[in-house]
Design a protein around this motif. Structure first.
Motif, PDB file in Angstrom:
ATOM      1  N   LYS A  12      -4.676  -4.219   3.665  1.00 30.33           N
ATOM      2  CA  LYS A  12      -3.429  -4.723   3.085  1.00 30.33           C
ATOM      3  C   LYS A  12      -2.263  -3.793   3.421  1.00 30.33           C
ATOM      4  O   LYS A  12      -1.165  -4.250   3.769  1.00 30.33           O
ATOM      5  CB  LYS A  12      -3.587  -4.857   1.573  1.00 30.33           C
ATOM      6  CG  LYS A  12      -2.324  -5.233   0.807  1.00 30.33           C
ATOM      7  CD  LYS A  12      -1.789  -6.589   1.194  1.00 30.33           C
ATOM      8  CE  LYS A  12      -0.643  -6.992   0.274  1.00 30.33           C
ATOM      9  NZ  LYS A  12       0.061  -8.211   0.766  1.00 30.33           N
ATOM     10  N   ARG A  13      -2.469  -2.476   3.325  1.00 30.61           N
ATOM     11  CA  ARG A  13      -1.384  -1.539   3.634  1.00 30.61           C
ATOM     12  C   ARG A  13      -0.948  -1.663   5.088  1.00 30.61           C
ATOM     13  O   ARG A  13       0.238  -1.565   5.407  1.00 30.61           O
ATOM     14  CB  ARG A  13      -1.829  -0.106   3.329  1.00 30.61           C
ATOM     15  CG  ARG A  13      -1.794   0.252   1.852  1.00 30.61           C
ATOM     16  CD  ARG A  13      -2.012   1.724   1.613  1.00 30.61           C
ATOM     17  NE  ARG A  13      -3.361   2.139   1.956  1.00 30.61           N
ATOM     18  CZ  ARG A  13      -4.405   2.049   1.131  1.00 30.61           C
ATOM     19  NH1 ARG A  13      -4.235   1.541  -0.084  1.00 30.61           N
ATOM     20  NH2 ARG A  13      -5.605   2.461   1.502  1.00 30.61           N
ATOM     21  N   THR A  14      -1.903  -1.882   5.977  1.00 26.97           N
ATOM     22  CA  THR A  14      -1.568  -2.019   7.390  1.00 26.97           C
ATOM     23  C   THR A  14      -0.817  -3.322   7.647  1.00 26.97           C
ATOM     24  O   THR A  14       0.197  -3.332   8.344  1.00 26.97           O
ATOM     25  CB  THR A  14      -2.842  -1.974   8.247  1.00 26.97           C
ATOM     26  OG1 THR A  14      -3.541  -0.751   7.991  1.00 26.97           O
ATOM     27  CG2 THR A  14      -2.512  -2.057   9.725  1.00 26.97           C
ATOM     28  N   GLY A  36      -7.874  -2.585   0.610  1.00 17.39           N
ATOM     29  CA  GLY A  36      -6.614  -1.885   0.397  1.00 17.39           C
ATOM     30  C   GLY A  36      -6.027  -1.339   1.685  1.00 17.39           C
ATOM     31  O   GLY A  36      -4.824  -1.460   1.920  1.00 17.39           O
ATOM     32  N   SER A  37      -6.872  -0.724   2.520  1.00 13.70           N
ATOM     33  CA  SER A  37      -6.355  -0.185   3.786  1.00 13.70           C
ATOM     34  C   SER A  37      -5.897  -1.315   4.705  1.00 13.70           C
ATOM     35  O   SER A  37      -4.907  -1.182   5.430  1.00 13.70           O
ATOM     36  CB  SER A  37      -7.414   0.684   4.469  1.00 13.70           C
ATOM     37  OG  SER A  37      -8.579  -0.063   4.781  1.00 13.70           O
ATOM     38  N   ASP A  95       0.966  -5.034   5.598  1.00 15.20           N
ATOM     39  CA  ASP A  95       2.298  -4.961   5.008  1.00 15.20           C
ATOM     40  C   ASP A  95       3.279  -4.220   5.914  1.00 15.20           C
ATOM     41  O   ASP A  95       4.488  -4.457   5.858  1.00 15.20           O
ATOM     42  CB  ASP A  95       2.248  -4.270   3.648  1.00 15.20           C
ATOM     43  CG  ASP A  95       1.659  -5.151   2.564  1.00 15.20           C
ATOM     44  OD1 ASP A  95       1.512  -6.368   2.791  1.00 15.20           O
ATOM     45  OD2 ASP A  95       1.328  -4.618   1.478  1.00 15.20           O
ATOM     46  N   ALA A  96       2.759  -3.298   6.726  1.00 15.52           N
ATOM     47  CA  ALA A  96       3.623  -2.482   7.580  1.00 15.52           C
ATOM     48  C   ALA A  96       3.939  -3.149   8.924  1.00 15.52           C
ATOM     49  O   ALA A  96       4.804  -2.667   9.663  1.00 15.52           O
ATOM     50  CB  ALA A  96       2.971  -1.126   7.828  1.00 15.52           C
TER      51      ALA A  96
END
Length: 226
Positions: free
Chosen positions: A108-110, A105-106, A112-113
């Motif tokens: 993926k969040r990175t 998850g971490s 995506d940004a």
């Protein structure tokens, strides 16, 4: 001198070098939408290397263009609009498997940004700024922290405010230094990434600055005023 009256990329490049004491040339980068728009007389690079390596080559004098086929790092090619990023990059799985994040998850969040250009480009052209036969979309400078500080001071000289650096230690020269300035029209400073420091020989005392090509005359004028 008025805010943006400098013309001529050879002059601009020399002023960057003189005012900052750069050892390498600023790099002109052009994103090419159609094959017919590839600047004439520029050869295709003959080897398959990473985008960050191409920036380094251009900073040392090489002029060339590359398609997705010549880009060895497909994650980087995805960030600069030459192709859809690989699924394992998009999902964060690749960086998670490398131990860069505590969870998928971490990662993926990175991912995506990270700035990305729509995957519609046919080629990317690279040139040292003083030799560029095209108008650059982005200009990338490999420099030391003091030189980056001077650039940041120049960028706030006219309008004030604060310089906001945006990076996460991955996809630095592709996402942070090219895709970011291209899509946001704002400059960025990035500290590099493991890939660019390993493969493109970005030194431990070097950082990377990416700027929108339309604004470099103003930045040089500010450097002179400072």
């Amino acid at each position: 001198m008025s805010s943006c009256e400098i013309n001529g990329y050879e002059e601009l490049s020399q002023k960057f070098k003189d005012k900052l004491g750069l050892e390498k040339s600023p790099v002109a980068v052009k994103l090419v939408l159609n094959e017919d728009d590839i600047p004439g007389g520029i050869p295709k690079i003959e080897e398959k290397v990473r985008h960050c390596e191409m920036i380094q080559k251009a900073s040392q004098g090489d002029i060339f263009y590359a398609t997705a086929e010549e880009q060895a790092c497909k994650g980087g090619a995805g960030a600069i609009g030459l192709m859809e990023p690989p699924e394992k990059v998009n999902s964060g799985e690749m960086y998670y498997s490398l131990g860069r994040f505590s969870s998928l998850g971490s990662a993926k969040r990175t991912v995506d940004a990270i700035p990305k250009i729509e995957p519609i480009m046919k080629a990317i052209a690279y040139s040292p700024l003083e030799k560029t036969p095209f108008d650059p979309d982005v200009v990338v400078i490999i420099c030391n922290p003091q030189q980056a500080m001077q650039l940041a001071q120049a960028m706030v000289y006219t309008l004030g405010g604060r310089f906001e650096a945006d990076f996460a230690g991955i996809q630095s020269i592709c996402g942070d230094a090219v895709a970011g300035p291209y899509t946001t029209k704002r400059p960025n400073i990035t500290l590099g990434c493991s890939g660019s420091r390993k493969f493109a020989d970005i030194k431990s005392d070097e950082v990377i600055v990416g700027m929108n090509g339309e604004n470099i005359g103003c930045i040089v004028n500010a450097l002179e005023a400072l």
